[in-house]
Write an enzyme that holds these catalytic residues in place. Structure first.
Site, PDB file in Angstrom:
ATOM      1  N   THR A  14       0.908  -1.368   0.098  1.00 44.68           N
ATOM      2  CA  THR A  14      -0.054  -0.045   0.080  1.00 44.68           C
ATOM      3  C   THR A  14       0.909   1.370  -0.142  1.00 44.68           C
ATOM      4  O   THR A  14       0.319   2.217  -0.733  1.00 44.68           O
ATOM      5  CB  THR A  14      -0.889   0.031   1.106  1.00 44.68           C
ATOM      6  OG1 THR A  14      -1.832  -1.011   1.243  1.00 44.68           O
ATOM      7  CG2 THR A  14      -1.813   1.282   1.487  1.00 44.68           C
ATOM      8  N   THR A 167       2.502 -10.706  14.100  1.00 43.85           N
ATOM      9  CA  THR A 167       1.380 -10.992  13.374  1.00 43.85           C
ATOM     10  C   THR A 167       0.552  -9.653  12.799  1.00 43.85           C
ATOM     11  O   THR A 167       0.503  -9.035  13.767  1.00 43.85           O
ATOM     12  CB  THR A 167       0.347 -11.934  14.371  1.00 43.85           C
ATOM     13  OG1 THR A 167       1.085 -13.084  14.569  1.00 43.85           O
ATOM     14  CG2 THR A 167      -1.003 -12.344  13.612  1.00 43.85           C
ATOM     15  N   THR A 278      -1.091 -22.987  19.197  1.00 40.33           N
ATOM     16  CA  THR A 278      -2.100 -22.764  19.709  1.00 40.33           C
ATOM     17  C   THR A 278      -2.842 -21.736  18.919  1.00 40.33           C
ATOM     18  O   THR A 278      -2.345 -21.063  18.219  1.00 40.33           O
ATOM     19  CB  THR A 278      -2.334 -22.011  21.304  1.00 40.33           C
ATOM     20  OG1 THR A 278      -3.329 -21.603  21.649  1.00 40.33           O
ATOM     21  CG2 THR A 278      -1.151 -20.966  21.094  1.00 40.33           C
TER      22      THR A 278
HETATM   23  N1  ASP Z   1      -2.731  -5.515   0.157  1.00 38.98           N
HETATM   24  C1  ASP Z   1      -1.706  -4.802   0.768  1.00 38.98           C
HETATM   25  C2  ASP Z   1      -0.566  -5.518   0.747  1.00 38.98           C
HETATM   26  O1  ASP Z   1      -0.288  -6.296   1.592  1.00 38.98           O
HETATM   27  C3  ASP Z   1      -2.050  -4.041   2.149  1.00 38.98           C
HETATM   28  C4  ASP Z   1      -0.986  -3.407   2.585  1.00 38.98           C
HETATM   29  O2  ASP Z   1       0.058  -2.943   2.252  1.00 38.98           O
HETATM   30  O3  ASP Z   1      -1.304  -2.764   3.842  1.00 38.98           O
HETATM   31  O4  ASP Z   1       0.145  -5.308  -0.080  1.00 38.98           O
END
Ligand code: ASP
Length: 347
Positions: A14, A167, A278
């Site tokens: 993004t 995560t 888990t």
């Molecule tokens: N869909 C995007 C990606 O993982 C989400 C992001 O960059 O925040 O490339």
């Protein structure tokens, strides 16, 4: 004094995306566009160079082939730069950072992953702060000249987290990543505060030994009440499967159904490696704690300790990729190889 140097590696995500005028969807765009949005980078008293994936990708398209490309870029440039910043989409960033922590065996320089929830072209972007601080961390040195953070990390929303402990926890919040079982390595406020006691110690004797092969015959298999015998059999009896990341309840518990235990025992005896992780966001597997966990030990299931799913998966891909004997892999899955679990280090 020689200026520190940082290599920026743009994989996509993004942070560098622009909106497609017709569909309205965000799409990957080139690196020049990204750099034009962040002229502040020129203000650093550092030597900064950049390379870009061609084409840059949404991280949902990441694959082990892209991980190999990243390992190649970092190992080719390892002696030239003091640190590396990897711009990456958030969706699979925790997988790639975990993979790098194993594939870049013995890494002793910072590899800082970052990205953003809003593109750098957006008014309220989180991308600029994330990128600028990530560069600062990648170049940071201790008083004795050694790197402040000689390991693979994710920097996001003012926190520096160990890469194989993270995560993605939120698809909307700027605070997108969490490390439930390990404290932040640094926090950024008006200054950057490093938590030295949690950062991997620098070892001048360690030599980077890149590993490229990752076994892909692995599945992440999540338990739920009512899971069907035939479905479990279809997975565990598949010849394609060499390893299973088995997501169990609570402290590593599974139903006591005889057929389930027999299927797991059968798969283990065939040499399949089954790792117990888990489903809870935090905490650890303790298979000895309940009868519903203890029976799994007898079926040959190996504890994944307090590993994230991302770290357990990529660690198993890496150990299988090295072609080690099954017993060695089972033993190493219980040892701390790269800071990924709270267990004694590999002997
Ligand atoms: N869909 C995007 C990606 O993982 C989400 C992001 O960059 O925040 O490339």
């Amino acid at each position: 004094m020689k200026k520190s140097s940082v290599l920026l590696i743009y994989t996509g995500g993004t942070i560098g995306m622009v909106q497609n005028a017709r569909t309205g969807a965000l799409e990957s765009f080139n690196f020049e566009h990204l750099m034009q949005q962040i002229p502040e980078i020129e203000l650093f008293n550092l030597n900064i160079s950049a390379v870009s994936f061609n084409p840059p990708i949404d991280s949902s398209d990441m694959s082990p082939a892209h991980w190999q490309e990243l390992v190649q870029i970092i190992s080719d440039n390892y002696n030239v730069y003091d640190g590396f910043v990897v711009l990456h989409g958030t969706d699979t960033m925790a997988f790639t950072a975990s993979a790098m922590s194993f594939m870049l065996e013995n890494i002793m320089k910072p590899v800082i992953f970052t990205g953003s929830q809003l593109p750098v072209g957006a008014l309220r972007t989180d991308g600029k702060e994330n990128l600028i601080t990530a560069i600062e961390i990648a170049a940071a040195k201790n008083a004795d000249g050694t790197p402040a953070v000689p390991e693979v990390c994710i920097y996001f929303a003012n926190k520096l987290l160990r890469g194989n402990r993270c995560t993605k926890r939120d698809a909307g919040s700027f605070d997108a990543f969490v490390s439930n079982n390990y404290p932040p390595l640094a926090t950024a406020g008006t200054t950057i505060t490093y938590n030295h006691c949690y950062i991997r110690p620098y070892n001048e004797k360690a030599t980077l030994t890149p590993q490229y092969h990752m076994e892909q015959g692995i599945i992440i298999f999540s338990l739920f009440p009512g899971i069907k015998e035939d479905v479990v059999k279809a997975v565990l009896r598949s010849n394609e499967i060499k390893g299973v990341i088995f997501r169990t309840f609570g402290a590593g518990n599974a139903p006591q159904a005889k057929w389930l235990i027999e299927e797991l025992a059968r798969a283990s005896s065939e040499g399949k490696i089954i790792i117990n992780i888990t489903q809870c966001a935090g905490g650890s597997v303790e298979m000895e704690r309940y009868e519903t966990g203890r029976q799994l030990i007898e079926a040959g299931v190996v504890s994944g300790n307090d590993s994230t799913v991302e770290a357990a998966l990529t660690k198993l891909m890496y150990l299988l990729g090295k072609g080690l004997p099954t017993d060695t892999i089972r033993r190493l899955m219980g040892c701390n190889i790269s800071g990924e679990i709270s267990a004694p280090e590999k002997p």
